[in-house]
Scaffold this motif. Structure first.
Motif, PDB file in Angstrom:
ATOM      1  N   LEU B 155     -33.535   7.262   6.875  1.00 29.86           N
ATOM      2  CA  LEU B 155     -33.194   5.807   6.846  1.00 29.86           C
ATOM      3  C   LEU B 155     -34.626   4.849   6.629  1.00 29.86           C
ATOM      4  CD1 LEU B 155     -30.723   5.427   9.712  1.00 29.86           C
ATOM      5  CD2 LEU B 155     -30.318   5.538   7.473  1.00 29.86           C
ATOM      6  N   CYS B 156     -35.836   5.747   6.601  1.00 32.50           N
ATOM      7  CA  CYS B 156     -37.001   5.089   6.590  1.00 32.50           C
ATOM      8  C   CYS B 156     -37.411   4.434   5.062  1.00 32.50           C
ATOM      9  CB  CYS B 156     -38.169   5.765   6.825  1.00 32.50           C
ATOM     10  SG  CYS B 156     -39.593   4.865   6.677  1.00 32.50           S
ATOM     11  N   ILE B 157     -37.640   3.143   5.151  1.00 36.97           N
ATOM     12  CA  ILE B 157     -37.896   2.296   3.837  1.00 36.97           C
ATOM     13  C   ILE B 157     -39.436   2.159   3.598  1.00 36.97           C
ATOM     14  CG2 ILE B 157     -35.710   1.543   3.596  1.00 36.97           C
ATOM     15  CD1 ILE B 157     -36.864  -1.199   4.671  1.00 36.97           C
ATOM     16  N   SER B 158     -40.346   2.678   4.488  1.00 40.08           N
ATOM     17  CA  SER B 158     -41.649   2.607   4.395  1.00 40.08           C
ATOM     18  C   SER B 158     -42.039   1.076   4.362  1.00 40.08           C
ATOM     19  CB  SER B 158     -42.308   3.209   3.003  1.00 40.08           C
ATOM     20  OG  SER B 158     -42.066   4.595   3.172  1.00 40.08           O
ATOM     21  N   CYS B 159     -41.640   0.368   5.117  1.00 35.80           N
ATOM     22  CA  CYS B 159     -42.146  -0.929   5.331  1.00 35.80           C
ATOM     23  C   CYS B 159     -43.433  -1.113   6.231  1.00 35.80           C
ATOM     24  CB  CYS B 159     -41.078  -1.922   6.248  1.00 35.80           C
ATOM     25  SG  CYS B 159     -40.648  -1.523   7.698  1.00 35.80           S
ATOM     26  N   GLY B 160     -43.762  -0.163   6.858  1.00 31.97           N
ATOM     27  CA  GLY B 160     -44.981   0.075   7.454  1.00 31.97           C
ATOM     28  C   GLY B 160     -44.993  -0.712   8.987  1.00 31.97           C
ATOM     29  N   ARG B 161     -43.869  -1.259   9.392  1.00 34.66           N
ATOM     30  CA  ARG B 161     -43.988  -2.004  10.574  1.00 34.66           C
ATOM     31  C   ARG B 161     -43.983  -1.101  11.835  1.00 34.66           C
ATOM     32  NH1 ARG B 161     -38.909  -6.182   9.568  1.00 34.66           N
ATOM     33  NH2 ARG B 161     -38.969  -6.380  11.915  1.00 34.66           N
ATOM     34  N   CYS B 162     -43.620   0.132  11.911  1.00 34.75           N
ATOM     35  CA  CYS B 162     -43.938   0.635  13.005  1.00 34.75           C
ATOM     36  C   CYS B 162     -45.462   1.080  13.232  1.00 34.75           C
ATOM     37  CB  CYS B 162     -43.055   1.885  12.933  1.00 34.75           C
ATOM     38  SG  CYS B 162     -43.269   3.011  11.418  1.00 34.75           S
ATOM     39  N   VAL B 163     -45.840   1.516  11.766  1.00 30.13           N
ATOM     40  CA  VAL B 163     -47.342   2.020  12.061  1.00 30.13           C
ATOM     41  C   VAL B 163     -48.275   0.946  12.419  1.00 30.13           C
ATOM     42  CG1 VAL B 163     -49.017   2.924  10.586  1.00 30.13           C
ATOM     43  CG2 VAL B 163     -46.829   3.597  10.051  1.00 30.13           C
ATOM     44  N   THR B 208     -39.376  -2.887  16.320  1.00 32.23           N
ATOM     45  CA  THR B 208     -39.640  -3.662  15.036  1.00 32.23           C
ATOM     46  C   THR B 208     -38.820  -3.217  13.752  1.00 32.23           C
ATOM     47  OG1 THR B 208     -41.453  -4.821  13.466  1.00 32.23           O
ATOM     48  CG2 THR B 208     -41.852  -2.380  14.428  1.00 32.23           C
ATOM     49  N   CYS B 209     -38.451  -1.708  13.815  1.00 29.43           N
ATOM     50  CA  CYS B 209     -37.900  -1.218  12.796  1.00 29.43           C
ATOM     51  C   CYS B 209     -36.790  -1.882  12.192  1.00 29.43           C
ATOM     52  CB  CYS B 209     -37.679   0.412  13.020  1.00 29.43           C
ATOM     53  SG  CYS B 209     -36.827   1.211  11.602  1.00 29.43           S
ATOM     54  N   PRO B 210     -36.657  -2.283  10.887  1.00 23.04           N
ATOM     55  CA  PRO B 210     -35.784  -3.125  10.208  1.00 23.04           C
ATOM     56  C   PRO B 210     -34.512  -2.286   9.879  1.00 23.04           C
ATOM     57  CG  PRO B 210     -37.216  -2.677   8.678  1.00 23.04           C
ATOM     58  CD  PRO B 210     -37.852  -1.991   9.842  1.00 23.04           C
TER      59      PRO B 210
HETATM   60  S1  SF4 Z   1     -40.508   0.612  10.819  1.00 21.74           S
HETATM   61 FE1  SF4 Z   1     -41.259   2.290  10.194  1.00 21.74          FE
HETATM   62  S2  SF4 Z   1     -39.570   3.987  10.450  1.00 21.74           S
HETATM   63 FE2  SF4 Z   1     -38.643   1.805  10.268  1.00 21.74          FE
HETATM   64  S3  SF4 Z   1     -38.433   1.536   8.207  1.00 21.74           S
HETATM   65 FE3  SF4 Z   1     -40.476   0.453   8.528  1.00 21.74          FE
HETATM   66  S4  SF4 Z   1     -41.594   2.374   8.091  1.00 21.74           S
HETATM   67 FE4  SF4 Z   1     -39.890   3.308   8.412  1.00 21.74          FE
END
Ligand code: SF4
Ligand code: FMN
Ligand code: SF4
Ligand code: FES
Ligand code: FES
Lengths: 550, 221
Positions: B155-163, B208-210
């Motif tokens: 389900l991860c779309i690599s938005c980078g919010r979690c990191v 935060t994960c969307p």
């Molecule tokens: S917040 Fe992290 S786990 Fe969630 S979609 Fe974005 S990069 Fe992937």
């Protein structure tokens, strides 16, 4: 990259701290596989989080690809594509019993693809262990384990007095230190209208002035030697055979902007570049042209060479900075531009190595002489290189503004198999059909026909070339090298690649939407630029692409 | 005064600038982004990689808007306002790109977005229900080693919010982006799972994960 990671790097010692990428490369040379224990040790040594180290280890091709005791990397870059590399790859895989990207179960042999070893003049090219071989009979030599290094062609110049293939002798720096001073040097550079040779053609003087204007305890000069464009071996020549000229250009930049430290990023696909530059640095130090108080002045300047690990996008300036810092080479949104906040958070000039190699002439002979090199066109001269499809492939220094047909015919002897089209300036450059070859070789005329000067490589495709296969090749390159940061490129290139690799004809409307998303939505010129050759192919070879016109 | 001569006011000279947003002028602080200005004006610009607690990242490109004089649409989250800027959030080229990108995002998931997730809500709001761009999707990979946190990589779309939230807000640095291109994803520690990383179980990443790729486990409550 986050501000906190910059902070961590600074706390660990900034440029003096152990570099995570260098540590990972070293471990990889020793151990063939990067085990968690080793990654944890590297995290401790570099003062970086374990997760960060894992992220770096999964980004660079050299660290990712499985490696056997014998590691063979065949170039499938565009010049090698034009010379039949895809077919050769299948032959080698079949004969050695190992799939590309894999290692045999006994850990003996691994086969991988690589994008450009800089032997595009003798394509296809291959790297067997440390030996880089190319040209006819390659398959037989690989199978007999008898590969041998190939020599680089002698460069030539159309100029009466060569500028870029004349060996650097530090006379430009001497004149700058004794007769010009930093302001006058900047004024000469500005009057010379030196444009960046790394692809975008940005005025070098403006970058230097911007970095100089930003207040900071230190500034850095970064020479971009990452030359990732498949088909280009210009910077390879400069770094391996004329390194002093680059170093002199860096020192001039340092003098002009008030920087005392320079870094060069070389690429691992050119294993001779780093040692050649390091030898030239040692020579310059002995001669007093690098180091403390150069030639009796109060200007000091040092240069350090760092090597990448397999990534095309690492050549993009913000990714380059991350790579030099030893991190994942992903692109960062600008502003801030490197001139404001660059390497280790400090004002940084990033220039292509060839751009910098122009500075010594300008410092020595002045802007007027420099502008006279290419009357009526972009000032200065340009290094260009031809691929193996030409009768006389090689490296040339040329003035700007000459028709491409003259360059391709008179310098490179034309294409024996009949020229179908050329791609100029790397994978992000448009494709020019033979019928438009009277276009002058210069920034604006090339842009007017949907092409770009780029870094100056000229890759010919002969009449036998299948343009749909070329589209698939370019999109595959784009998708494999995408840094993965922005969505249009990360997903869009994968989809575009699938459309051309599959058997179904790509649907025109979908393709147009994809290209628009890439062109207008991408964060950097990788995603937006890859659309350019596709546009050319759609314009000039619609039937060959076999589009579904729905 | 330079303003009287019709020259743009330089940022240092005052602490606010005027921008025109969809036809209406408003005053915004120097250094504010188009996204911040739009928010103040009550205009909703779609975003996926943005979280107001974090530095703008510029990855998803869903916040693209038209800016007069700019050759191409610009991301609202990373573009700062300057005096006299004319912004059009309905710019046709930008809307076309945004719809395509959203279709691309839907195409990377093996199924529909998690109902109620930020992505799901956004796709409905923009009326993008399905994607024309079928192709390879992310492989199913679940990490259920942590007592409260669940990671479903597909389900991860690599938005980078979690990191970024783990780094910028929590300072725990437990997460990283991994791989590159279409295979980009995220991992905890040395891909050892949250439980075996420097994760402090704060749950900020799940918050935060969307997409719900990282979310709190309900089975262990
Ligand atoms: S917040 Fe992290 S786990 Fe969630 S979609 Fe974005 S990069 Fe992937
Ligand atoms: C995907 C990508 C790859 C790039 N690769 C290189 C490269 O290999 N060498 C280079 O000098 N510039 C490269 N660039 C351009 C750099 O971002 C930057 O503009 C350049 O190094 C600046 O130097 P110049 O002004 O002297 O040209 C690349 C840009 C992009 C978007
Ligand atoms: S265009 Fe491609 S390479 Fe450039 S930032 Fe986006 S994902 Fe990375
Ligand atoms: S050596 Fe293969 S493309 Fe350059
Ligand atoms: S919100 Fe602006 S790029 Fe993602």
């Amino acid at each position: 990259m986050s501000g906190n990671l910059t902070e961590l790097l600074a706390r660990a010692g900034g440029p003096q701290a152990p570099n995570a990428l260098a540590e990972l490369k070293r471990s990889r040379e020793r151990e063939r596989a990067l085990e968690p224990d080793e990654l944890a040790r590297i995290a401790t040594r570099t003062g970086l989080p374990e997760a960060t180290i894992h992220g770096i280890a999964t980004f660079y091709e050299d660290l990712r690809e499985p490696r056997g005791r014998r590691h063979i990397r065949l170039c499938t870059g565009t010049a090698c594509f034009a010379a039949g590399a895809p077919q050769l790859l299948r032959r080698i895989a079949g004969e050695l019993g190992v799939e590309p990207g894999c290692c045999t179960e006994d850990g003996e042999t691994s086969l991988a693809e690589v994008y450009c070893l800089g032997l595009c003049h003798s394509a296809p090219a291959l790297c067997d262990g440390g030996v880089i071989d190319a040209g006819p009979g390659l398959l037989e030599r690989v199978l007999a384990e008898r590969c041998a290094d190939v020599a680089a062609p002698e460069p030539a110049s159309m100029l009466e007095r060569p500028v870029l293939i004349a060996k650097g002798d530090w006379s430009g720096l001497e004149r700058a230190l004794t007769a010009l001073g930093p302001e006058q040097l900047l004024a000469e550079l500005s009057a010379a209208e030196l444009r960046g040779r790394g692809g975008a053609g940005f005025p070098a003087a403006r970058k230097w002035q911007a970095a100089r204007a930003h207040d900071a305890p230190v500034r850095y000069i970064v020479a971009n030697g990452d030359e990732g464009d498949p088909g280009s071996y210009i910077d390879k020549y400069l770094m391996e055979q004329n390194p002093a000229l680059i170093l002199e250009g860096m020192a001039l930049a340092g003098y002009a902007v008030g920087a005392e430290q320079g870094f060069i990023l070389t690429r691992s696909e050119y294993p001779r570049a780093k040692p050649a530059l390091e030898a030239a640095i040692a020579d310059a130090q002995r001669a007093g042209y690098l180091g403390e108080r150069i030639a009796g002045s109060d200007f000091s300047f040092q240069v350090e060479v760092r090597e990448g690990a397999g990534s095309y996008v690492a050549g993009e300036e913000t990714a380059l900075i991350a790579c030099l810092e030893g991190l994942r080479a992903t692109v960062a949104a600008r502003p801030p531009y490197p001139a404001e906040r660059g390497l280790y958070g400090m004002p940084t000039v990033v220039n292509n190595v060839e751009t910098l190699a122009n500075a010594p002439f300008i410092a020595r002979e002045g802007a007027r002489s420099y502008r006279a090199l290419s009357p009526g066109a972009t000032p200065g001269s340009k290094l260009i290189c031809f691929n193996e499809r030409f009768a006389r492939p090689g490296l040339w220094e040329v003035p700007f503004g000459r028709p491409l047909s003259e360059l391709c015919e008179q310098l490179a002897g034309g294409v024996p198999g009949g020229l179908k089209a050329v791609q100029i300036g790397g994978p992000l450059g448009g494709i020019l059909p033979a019928a438009l070859l009277d276009t002058p070789f210069d920034f604006e005329p090339l842009a007017a026909v949907g092409c770009m000067l780029g870094h100056g490589s000229i890759v010919a495709f002969d009449q036998a070339t299948d343009m749909r296969a070329l589209a698939a090749h370019l999109l595959r390159f784009g998708a494999r090298e995408s840094c993965g940061k922005c969505f249009p490129c990360r997903i869009g290139l994968q989809r575009a690649r699938e459309r051309f690799e599959g058997c179904q004809p790509p649907v025109r409307g979908e393709l147009e939407d994809l290209l628009a998303a890439l062109e207008l939505g991408s964060l950097c010129a990788h995603g937006s630029g890859i659309a350019a050759p596709l546009r050319s192919l759609i314009e000039h070879y619609p039937r060959e692409l076999g589009l579904d016109e729905r | 005064m330079s303003a009287e001569r019709g020259e743009p006011i330089r940022a240092e000279q005052c602490d606010s600038v005027r921008v025109c947003l969809d036809g209406g002028w408003l005053e915004v602080g120097v250094g504010e982004t188009i996204l911040q200005a739009a928010e103040r004006a009550g205009r909703e610009i779609p975003t996926l990689c943005f979280d107001r607690r974090l530095a703008p990242f510029g990855a998803c490109r869903l916040c693209l808007v038209g800016v007069q004089g700019a050759g191409a649409p610009l991301p609202a989250c990373t573009t700062r306002c300057h005096d006299g800027m004319v912004v059009d959030t309905t710019d046709e080229r930008a809307r076309r790109v945004v719809r395509t990108v959203l279709e691309l995002v839907l195409s990377e998931l093996p199924g529909d977005p998690l109902p109620g997730s930020e992505l799901d809500v956004l796709a409905r709001r923009l009326g993008v229900a399905r994607s024309r761009f079928a192709g390879r999707t992310h492989e199913r990979r679940h990490d259920e080693r942590h007592p409260y946190l669940l990671l479903e990589s597909e389900l991860c779309i690599s938005c980078g919010r979690c990191v970024r939230i783990c780094d910028e807000l929590q300072g725990a640095f437990a997460l990283t982006a991994t791989g590159r291109g279409f295979d980009a994803s995220i991992a905890a520690g040395l891909d050892s799972g949250f439980a075996n990383s420097s994760c402090v179980s704060c749950g900020a990443c799940a918050h935060t994960c969307p997409t719900g790729a990282i979310r709190e486990r309900l089975d262990t409550l």
